[in-house]
Every structure is written in structure tokens, then in C-alpha cells.
Design a protein around this motif. Structure first.
Motif, PDB file in Angstrom:
ATOM      1  N   ILE A   1       0.861  -1.185   0.000  1.00 11.52           N
ATOM      2  CA  ILE A   1       0.000   0.000   0.000  1.00 11.52           C
ATOM      3  C   ILE A   1       0.893   1.230   0.000  1.00 11.52           C
ATOM      4  CG2 ILE A   1      -1.742   1.279   1.296  1.00 11.52           C
ATOM      5  CD1 ILE A   1      -2.660  -1.459   2.412  1.00 11.52           C
ATOM      6  N   TRP A   2       0.670   2.097  -0.977  1.00 13.14           N
ATOM      7  CA  TRP A   2       1.411   3.351  -1.027  1.00 13.14           C
ATOM      8  C   TRP A   2       0.703   4.373  -0.161  1.00 13.14           C
ATOM      9  CZ3 TRP A   2       3.354   4.546  -6.645  1.00 13.14           C
ATOM     10  CH2 TRP A   2       4.308   3.596  -7.001  1.00 13.14           C
ATOM     11  N   VAL A   3       1.465   5.054   0.658  1.00 12.39           N
ATOM     12  CA  VAL A   3       0.921   6.027   1.610  1.00 12.39           C
ATOM     13  C   VAL A   3       1.576   7.388   1.392  1.00 12.39           C
ATOM     14  CG1 VAL A   3       0.377   4.263   3.329  1.00 12.39           C
ATOM     15  CG2 VAL A   3       2.617   5.365   3.373  1.00 12.39           C
ATOM     16  N   PRO A   4       0.852   8.477   1.664  1.00 13.34           N
ATOM     17  CA  PRO A   4       1.417   9.810   1.467  1.00 13.34           C
ATOM     18  C   PRO A   4       2.388  10.237   2.564  1.00 13.34           C
ATOM     19  CG  PRO A   4      -0.836   9.997   2.221  1.00 13.34           C
ATOM     20  CD  PRO A   4      -0.571   8.539   1.990  1.00 13.34           C
ATOM     21  N   ALA A   5       2.316   9.613   3.732  1.00 14.79           N
ATOM     22  CA  ALA A   5       3.200   9.966   4.844  1.00 14.79           C
ATOM     23  C   ALA A   5       3.535   8.693   5.617  1.00 14.79           C
ATOM     24  CB  ALA A   5       2.533  10.985   5.758  1.00 14.79           C
TER      25      ALA A   5
ATOM     26  N   ALA B   1       1.524   6.388   8.648  1.00 10.87           N
ATOM     27  CA  ALA B   1       1.167   4.975   8.422  1.00 10.87           C
ATOM     28  C   ALA B   1       1.782   4.083   9.494  1.00 10.87           C
ATOM     29  CB  ALA B   1       1.619   4.529   7.032  1.00 10.87           C
ATOM     30  N   VAL B   2       3.011   4.356   9.868  1.00  7.37           N
ATOM     31  CA  VAL B   2       3.664   3.568  10.915  1.00  7.37           C
ATOM     32  C   VAL B   2       2.905   3.734  12.230  1.00  7.37           C
ATOM     33  CG1 VAL B   2       5.765   3.384  12.320  1.00  7.37           C
ATOM     34  CG2 VAL B   2       5.929   3.535   9.825  1.00  7.37           C
ATOM     35  N   THR B   3       2.478   4.954  12.530  1.00  2.30           N
ATOM     36  CA  THR B   3       1.732   5.202  13.765  1.00  2.30           C
ATOM     37  C   THR B   3       0.400   4.464  13.766  1.00  2.30           C
ATOM     38  OG1 THR B   3       2.754   7.359  14.096  1.00  2.30           O
ATOM     39  CG2 THR B   3       0.635   6.989  15.170  1.00  2.30           C
TER      40      THR B   3
END
Length: 147
Positions: free
Chosen positions: A14-18, A22-24
Motif C-alpha cells: 500500500i502506497w501512503v502519502p506519509a 502509516a507507521v503510527t
């Protein structure tokens, strides 16, 4: 680890903007569900459960700043959760980790009366469904909640 079953899911990327958001949000959730950190690099992280792993990457090739689950592509990820108490506990703790409860007026039956689940959305527009494995009756049809 046992040999994966033919046709079982290998991984989802999954591509995420930040990445840090996403880790949080996803990191907390996945580790709460029994996943363990698997890979880590400057633009990505992954978590593994059994033979399947989930990858979250902040790619420089992204073309949008936020995920839109109503467009073609991924609508949501759904996870089995040990039971109703576990669904409730995760839903209570989720806001501390960047998640918002969706469909609060229909919670925990937004997927129908025979489904006990929490629907969560994070700040980047990704939705997860946490489904209690001890919900009554036969396996329900796919959820019919509205976006």
C-alpha cells in the motif's frame, strides 16, 4: 513457519502519502493483531503474520496526497479479531493511534445484524474493518455498509 497454501495471499503493498503516519496507525493496529515488524527501509515498513505480510511505502511516484476508498482500487482491509471484547478494545484505543470510528450510529453492526465489527479510518483515508470471529450464525455475506 509452515508452507503457505496454494493461492494464499503472499503480500499487499500500500502506497501512503506519509510513512510516519502509516507507521503510527497501521503499526499499532497490526502489532495489536499479532503481526510483527518484518522489513524496514527509508521509504517503507512491513509487518508479517504467518506467511503473509503488509507493506506500507511512501513512493516518490505517488500522484495524490490522500487515499480515496471510493475510487477504483482498494476499498478497505478486513481483519479477523479474536472476539467482540477485542473488537471493542481496539475501537476504544484506535483514536490514540490516528483512527476514527466510522458509522458510529450503526456500530458495531454497520455490516449487518449478524456481523460484529468496527470500521476505522485513518487520517490518510484508509479504512480497516475489524470483524469478531465469535459473531453469531453462519458467515455473513460481504458487508454492505455505505461509504
Amino acid at each position: 513457519m509452515t508452507r503457505p497454501v496454494h493461492g494464499a495471499l503472499h503480500h499487499v503493498e500500500i502506497w501512503v502519502p506519509a510513512l510516519e503516519r502509516a507507521v503510527t496507525s497501521f503499526g499499532w493496529l497490526l502489532e495489536s493483531l499479532g503481526y510483527t515488524p518484518f522489513q524496514s527501509w527509508s521509504d517503507g515498513r512491513s509487518w508479517r503474520l504467518g506467511a503473509t505480510y503488509l507493506v506500507f511505502e511512501q513512493s516518490p511516484a505517488l500522484t495524490a496526497e490522500r487515499h480515496d476508498r471510493c475510487r477504483p482500487g482498494l476499498n478497505h482491509l478486513a481483519f479477523h479479531v479474536e472476539g467482540r471484547d477485542a473488537v471493542d478494545a481496539l475501537a476504544r484505543r484506535a483514536p490514540e493511534h490516528g483512527w476514527t470510528l466510522m458509522f458510529p450510529d450503526r456500530h458495531p453492526h454497520a455490516g449487518g445484524e449478524r456481523t460484529y465489527a468496527a470500521y476505522l479510518e485513518n487520517a490518510d483515508g484508509f479504512e480497516v474493518e475489524l470483524v469478531a470471529v465469535d459473531a453469531p450464525g453462519p458467515a455473513p455475506a460481504p458487508a454492505t455498509h455505505q461509504p
